[in-house]
Design a protein around this motif. Structure first.
Motif, PDB file in Angstrom:
ATOM      1  N   ALA A  11       0.828  -1.204   0.000  1.00 50.03           N
ATOM      2  CA  ALA A  11       0.000   0.000   0.000  1.00 50.03           C
ATOM      3  C   ALA A  11       0.864   1.256   0.000  1.00 50.03           C
ATOM      4  CB  ALA A  11      -0.930  -0.006   1.216  1.00 50.03           C
ATOM      5  N   ILE A  12       1.929   1.270   0.786  1.00 49.86           N
ATOM      6  CA  ILE A  12       2.830   2.421   0.800  1.00 49.86           C
ATOM      7  C   ILE A  12       3.418   2.653  -0.585  1.00 49.86           C
ATOM      8  CG2 ILE A  12       5.084   3.232   1.645  1.00 49.86           C
ATOM      9  CD1 ILE A  12       4.346   2.033   4.366  1.00 49.86           C
ATOM     10  N   GLU A  13       3.836   1.580  -1.229  1.00 53.06           N
ATOM     11  CA  GLU A  13       4.419   1.681  -2.571  1.00 53.06           C
ATOM     12  C   GLU A  13       3.397   2.208  -3.573  1.00 53.06           C
ATOM     13  OE1 GLU A  13       7.095   1.639  -5.559  1.00 53.06           O
ATOM     14  OE2 GLU A  13       7.602   1.027  -3.499  1.00 53.06           O
ATOM     15  N   LEU A  14       2.185   1.640  -3.572  1.00 54.56           N
ATOM     16  CA  LEU A  14       1.170   2.049  -4.542  1.00 54.56           C
ATOM     17  C   LEU A  14       0.633   3.449  -4.250  1.00 54.56           C
ATOM     18  CD1 LEU A  14      -0.902  -1.207  -5.158  1.00 54.56           C
ATOM     19  CD2 LEU A  14       0.747  -0.117  -6.672  1.00 54.56           C
ATOM     20  N   CYS A  52      -0.134   2.709   7.425  1.00 56.45           N
ATOM     21  CA  CYS A  52       0.952   3.185   6.560  1.00 56.45           C
ATOM     22  C   CYS A  52       1.611   4.419   7.166  1.00 56.45           C
ATOM     23  CB  CYS A  52       0.410   3.510   5.170  1.00 56.45           C
ATOM     24  SG  CYS A  52      -0.128   2.078   4.207  1.00 56.45           S
ATOM     25  N   ASP A  53       0.799   5.344   7.680  1.00 56.50           N
ATOM     26  CA  ASP A  53       1.341   6.543   8.320  1.00 56.50           C
ATOM     27  C   ASP A  53       2.258   6.170   9.481  1.00 56.50           C
ATOM     28  OD1 ASP A  53      -0.057   8.185   6.612  1.00 56.50           O
ATOM     29  OD2 ASP A  53      -1.647   8.659   8.046  1.00 56.50           O
ATOM     30  N   ASP A  54       1.772   5.290  10.352  1.00 61.62           N
ATOM     31  CA  ASP A  54       2.539   4.910  11.539  1.00 61.62           C
ATOM     32  C   ASP A  54       3.842   4.207  11.149  1.00 61.62           C
ATOM     33  OD1 ASP A  54       0.554   5.968  13.123  1.00 61.62           O
ATOM     34  OD2 ASP A  54      -0.414   4.049  13.515  1.00 61.62           O
ATOM     35  N   HIS A  55       3.782   3.353  10.139  1.00 66.49           N
ATOM     36  CA  HIS A  55       4.975   2.616   9.729  1.00 66.49           C
ATOM     37  C   HIS A  55       6.001   3.556   9.108  1.00 66.49           C
ATOM     38  CE1 HIS A  55       7.333  -0.844   8.628  1.00 66.49           C
ATOM     39  NE2 HIS A  55       7.292  -0.528   7.344  1.00 66.49           N
ATOM     40  N   ALA A  56       5.563   4.480   8.251  1.00 70.63           N
ATOM     41  CA  ALA A  56       6.491   5.427   7.622  1.00 70.63           C
ATOM     42  C   ALA A  56       7.138   6.327   8.668  1.00 70.63           C
ATOM     43  CB  ALA A  56       5.748   6.261   6.573  1.00 70.63           C
ATOM     44  N   MET A  57       6.343   6.811   9.626  1.00 70.89           N
ATOM     45  CA  MET A  57       6.904   7.648  10.678  1.00 70.89           C
ATOM     46  C   MET A  57       7.859   6.850  11.554  1.00 70.89           C
ATOM     47  SD  MET A  57       6.134  10.846  10.598  1.00 70.89           S
ATOM     48  CE  MET A  57       6.845  11.135  12.214  1.00 70.89           C
ATOM     49  N   GLY A  58       7.563   5.596  11.772  1.00 72.84           N
ATOM     50  CA  GLY A  58       8.456   4.763  12.572  1.00 72.84           C
ATOM     51  C   GLY A  58       9.833   4.639  11.939  1.00 72.84           C
ATOM     52  N   PRO A  89      10.315   4.817  -1.075  1.00 70.00           N
ATOM     53  CA  PRO A  89       8.846   4.647  -1.024  1.00 70.00           C
ATOM     54  C   PRO A  89       8.196   5.472   0.085  1.00 70.00           C
ATOM     55  CG  PRO A  89       9.921   2.526  -1.324  1.00 70.00           C
ATOM     56  CD  PRO A  89      11.007   3.508  -1.023  1.00 70.00           C
ATOM     57  N   PHE A  90       8.903   5.654   1.206  1.00 70.03           N
ATOM     58  CA  PHE A  90       8.339   6.442   2.296  1.00 70.03           C
ATOM     59  C   PHE A  90       8.312   7.927   1.932  1.00 70.03           C
ATOM     60  CE2 PHE A  90      10.286   2.718   4.408  1.00 70.03           C
ATOM     61  CZ  PHE A  90       9.123   2.141   4.866  1.00 70.03           C
ATOM     62  N   VAL A  91       9.352   8.402   1.256  1.00 69.55           N
ATOM     63  CA  VAL A  91       9.367   9.797   0.822  1.00 69.55           C
ATOM     64  C   VAL A  91       8.235  10.044  -0.162  1.00 69.55           C
ATOM     65  CG1 VAL A  91      10.693  11.590  -0.358  1.00 69.55           C
ATOM     66  CG2 VAL A  91      11.851  10.009   1.196  1.00 69.55           C
ATOM     67  N   ARG A  92       8.064   9.130  -1.122  1.00 67.55           N
ATOM     68  CA  ARG A  92       6.962   9.269  -2.078  1.00 67.55           C
ATOM     69  C   ARG A  92       5.620   9.256  -1.351  1.00 67.55           C
ATOM     70  NH1 ARG A  92      10.059   5.180  -4.982  1.00 67.55           N
ATOM     71  NH2 ARG A  92      11.221   6.133  -6.675  1.00 67.55           N
ATOM     72  N   PRO A 104      -4.967  14.676   6.984  1.00 70.70           N
ATOM     73  CA  PRO A 104      -3.722  13.937   7.207  1.00 70.70           C
ATOM     74  C   PRO A 104      -2.465  14.707   6.833  1.00 70.70           C
ATOM     75  CG  PRO A 104      -5.377  12.486   6.264  1.00 70.70           C
ATOM     76  CD  PRO A 104      -5.966  13.883   6.242  1.00 70.70           C
ATOM     77  N   ALA A 105      -2.555  15.665   5.901  1.00 72.36           N
ATOM     78  CA  ALA A 105      -1.376  16.459   5.542  1.00 72.36           C
ATOM     79  C   ALA A 105      -0.937  17.314   6.721  1.00 72.36           C
ATOM     80  CB  ALA A 105      -1.679  17.329   4.328  1.00 72.36           C
ATOM     81  N   SER A 106      -1.893  17.969   7.374  1.00 74.16           N
ATOM     82  CA  SER A 106      -1.563  18.776   8.556  1.00 74.16           C
ATOM     83  C   SER A 106      -1.029  17.896   9.676  1.00 74.16           C
ATOM     84  CB  SER A 106      -2.798  19.543   9.036  1.00 74.16           C
ATOM     85  OG  SER A 106      -3.226  20.465   8.071  1.00 74.16           O
ATOM     86  N   LEU A 107      -1.643  16.730   9.843  1.00 75.37           N
ATOM     87  CA  LEU A 107      -1.180  15.812  10.884  1.00 75.37           C
ATOM     88  C   LEU A 107       0.238  15.341  10.594  1.00 75.37           C
ATOM     89  CD1 LEU A 107      -1.731  14.121  13.401  1.00 75.37           C
ATOM     90  CD2 LEU A 107      -2.748  12.374  11.926  1.00 75.37           C
ATOM     91  N   LEU A 108       0.540  15.055   9.322  1.00 76.58           N
ATOM     92  CA  LEU A 108       1.881  14.627   8.956  1.00 76.58           C
ATOM     93  C   LEU A 108       2.905  15.707   9.277  1.00 76.58           C
ATOM     94  CD1 LEU A 108       3.954  12.782   7.552  1.00 76.58           C
ATOM     95  CD2 LEU A 108       3.290  13.854   5.389  1.00 76.58           C
ATOM     96  N   ILE A 109       2.601  16.952   8.931  1.00 75.86           N
ATOM     97  CA  ILE A 109       3.532  18.047   9.208  1.00 75.86           C
ATOM     98  C   ILE A 109       3.741  18.186  10.709  1.00 75.86           C
ATOM     99  CG2 ILE A 109       3.818  20.550   9.093  1.00 75.86           C
ATOM    100  CD1 ILE A 109       2.493  20.446   6.340  1.00 75.86           C
TER     101      ILE A 109
END
Length: 213
Positions: A11-14, A52-58, A89-92, A104-109
């Motif tokens: 899912a992260i990749e796609l 996906c969010d939690d894994h990328a941030m981890g 893939p995480f940067v993308r 989610p964009a605001s939460l990510l920032i």
């Protein structure tokens, strides 16, 4: 790798490659699992996105901890991520979250800023970075500046596969130079801004005393 991890990584990749319009059926086909298995592990597409969010941030935080633990000096964590093949893939994925422009964009920032603040403060304690007048503001500025530059480079490259290589080629040298050597030769502008900000704060406080309402 467990089925849940394979689904999440797929899912992260796609999502990173094609955006969040990708459906669960496409993810299931790419991961080689049934649609029901995705729903079993994650409940819904929103649940999968949260995973996906939690894994990328981890992964981001793991790399930060490794750098601080090793005393490694670096421009910013996002530069490191973009330069490492395994992390692309995480940067993308992060950039797609930003381009979605929703909550989610605001939460990510906010999460990136909090994580970067911890990273910088740990680096200050170890003598890697200079202290800041306003540590939270510095962390947020670095995140916004780096993300903005990466989003712009991605747009200019027309979503090309080598967009991140182009970004590193453009940003690495001037970025490291600015972070290492600085730009201004004296403190005139900084001191002037701090005096102005202090004066504005005092004026606001005095006005509030005169009219508390």
């Amino acid at each position: 790798m467990t089925a849940a991890a394979r689904i999440r990584d797929t899912a992260i990749e796609l999502f990173g490659r094609e955006g969040f319009g990708v459906g669960l059926r496409a993810i299931a086909e790419e991961a080689g699992v049934s649609l029901g298995l995705i729903r079993h592990h994650f409940g819904s597409k929103e649940g999968l996105r949260r995973a996906c969010d939690d894994h990328a941030m981890g992964h981001l935080q793991e790399l930060q901890a490794e750098q601080v633990g090793a005393g490694e000096k670096t421009a910013t964590l996002l530069d490191q991520l973009a330069a490492i093949e395994d992390y692309r893939p995480f940067v993308r994925y992060f950039l797609q979250v930003l381009r979605s422009g929703d909550g989610p964009a605001s939460l990510l920032i906010d999460r990136l800023t909090a994580s970067t603040l911890e990273y910088l403060e740990a680096g200050v304690a170890k003598g890697m970075f200079k202290p800041s007048i306003d540590p939270p503001a510095r962390a947020r500025f670095l995140v916004l500046m780096k993300l903005g530059a990466m989003v712009l480079q991605h747009a200019l490259a027309g979503d090309a596969d080598d967009a991140y290589d182009r970004y590193i080629d453009v940003a690495a040298l001037p970025g490291l130079e600015l972070y290492t050597q600085g730009l201004l030769t004296d403190d005139t502008l900084l001191d002037g801004y701090l005096r102005q900000r202090e004066g504005s704060s005092e004026e606001t406080a005095a006005r509030h005393e005169r009219d508390p309402s």
